[in-house]
Design a protein around this motif. Sequence first.
Motif, mmCIF file in Angstrom:
data_model
loop_
_atom_site.group_PDB
_atom_site.id
_atom_site.type_symbol
_atom_site.label_atom_id
_atom_site.label_comp_id
_atom_site.label_asym_id
_atom_site.label_seq_id
_atom_site.Cartn_x
_atom_site.Cartn_y
_atom_site.Cartn_z
ATOM 1 N N THR A 126 0.849 -1.186 0.000
ATOM 2 C CA THR A 126 0.000 0.000 0.000
ATOM 3 C C THR A 126 0.887 1.239 0.000
ATOM 4 O OG1 THR A 126 -1.682 -1.196 1.282
ATOM 5 C CG2 THR A 126 -1.859 1.204 1.183
ATOM 6 N N THR B 138 2.138 4.867 0.848
ATOM 7 C CA THR B 138 1.991 5.826 1.937
ATOM 8 C C THR B 138 2.779 7.085 1.590
ATOM 9 O OG1 THR B 138 3.939 5.067 3.173
ATOM 10 C CG2 THR B 138 1.857 3.911 3.575
ATOM 11 N N GLU C 12 3.564 0.261 2.743
ATOM 12 C CA GLU C 12 3.256 -0.643 3.847
ATOM 13 C C GLU C 12 2.989 -2.031 3.267
ATOM 14 O OE1 GLU C 12 1.295 2.160 7.356
ATOM 15 O OE2 GLU C 12 0.003 0.849 6.156
ATOM 16 N N SER D 240 1.410 -5.826 3.842
ATOM 17 C CA SER D 240 0.461 -6.638 4.603
ATOM 18 C C SER D 240 0.223 -7.949 3.860
ATOM 19 C CB SER D 240 -0.869 -5.904 4.786
ATOM 20 O OG SER D 240 -0.694 -4.718 5.527
ATOM 21 N N GLY E 114 6.279 -5.366 13.066
ATOM 22 C CA GLY E 114 5.085 -5.713 12.317
ATOM 23 C C GLY E 114 5.209 -6.991 11.523
ATOM 24 N N ALA F 154 0.800 -4.320 8.178
ATOM 25 C CA ALA F 154 1.092 -2.918 7.886
ATOM 26 C C ALA F 154 2.542 -2.568 8.230
ATOM 27 C CB ALA F 154 0.119 -2.000 8.632
ATOM 28 N N VAL F 155 3.467 -3.361 7.709
ATOM 29 C CA VAL F 155 4.890 -3.143 7.971
ATOM 30 C C VAL F 155 5.369 -1.940 7.165
ATOM 31 C CG1 VAL F 155 7.197 -4.135 7.795
ATOM 32 C CG2 VAL F 155 5.246 -5.590 8.392
ATOM 33 N N PRO F 156 5.861 -0.889 7.817
ATOM 34 C CA PRO F 156 6.342 0.283 7.070
ATOM 35 C C PRO F 156 7.655 -0.019 6.361
ATOM 36 C CG PRO F 156 6.744 0.566 9.421
ATOM 37 C CD PRO F 156 5.980 -0.710 9.276
#
Length: 372
Positions: free
Chosen positions: A139, A141, A146, A148, A185, A207-209
């Motif tokens: 995703t 950002t 991120e 998932s 995460g 949701a690992v940055p």
Amino acid sequence: MSGEFGEFHDELRTVARELLGKDGDTEPVGWPGLAGAGWTGLEVAAGYDGAGATFTEVAILLEEVGRAAARTAYPSVAAAGIGALTLLDSDTRRDGLLRATVAGTALPIAVLEGNMVPAAGGETACAGTGGIVPGFRLTQTSEGFELSGSADFVPDAPAATILLIPALDPSGAIRVVVVEPDTAGLRITARPVVDATRALGRVDADAVPLVPESVRPFRSDIDRGLRILFDRAALAVACDSVGIAAAMLDATVEYARVRTQFDRPIGSFQAVKHACADMLVELTIARRLLAEALAVASDASPESSRAVAIAKAYAGEAGVRIAGKAMQLHGGIGYTWESGIHRYLKRATLNRALFGSPADLRREIARDYLRP
């Protein structure tokens, strides 16, 4: 797998058996020893401290790992880990990881789900993947991405020092996320299986940055990169199954020579002869199919993937049948813990299911032939 390099291949096989034979059944094969023997750099280009060989040479080592039922992450690293790194564009981090892998200080694991199979939709299921759909999503950002998703029964995930996670980006393209296992995460959970010679794990990302530098595309000249990795992983399992089958045939023939009944070696009885002959026929066919898959360029083309699917489907079933027949022909002692045959049968059973069961792969082969 002989040809013009037959003598070299025979020597490689002999050295591999000697090295793997030094380790017991209960301890993992020492990773520094494999790196010191050049195994980790066998297929890596000379510019990154490797030997510049091909996957055919790696396949010889993979078969010997199966023959020894060795506890090692080498198949995962050699097939998918190094495979994933070489499919990425060169940069400082990727090149450093390749050199560290060759030196034995890094253990990269590509996060490929062990029960992953080609999707029924084939190419249309996920463009550019060869029908393989990753379990992770990226995703966008304001600061990067991120990650998932999850993948279950990932071979050797608990041993990884670096994870290479295929994921779909917002545009639908496949990217490879290069991330450390202890990243916030990200969670790796061991997944015990009946085969005690293997270590599998579940990888979850919540949701690992990620910084943009951690998200890498496949090289521009690579099409269906994820399918290439799947085929390499499936081919490695097929090599392992052939090694198991060869070990069980050798052990059974030797036992039939020395075990006597009615004052005769049991190998003199026609029923035992026929059983051993059937085992040899199955092993010979599996070897031929494996050789044909290795002879085709690993580019995830329909021809390449079909050859891998045929070899994996047949070798997976043959490994189980030959190990089961070996247990039967050993009689009562074959069912004891001390005989060690149970290790091979359990390993062969897991191999049959990893990266496509025979039924899954045959369905894919049938779809391929039915396409207009």
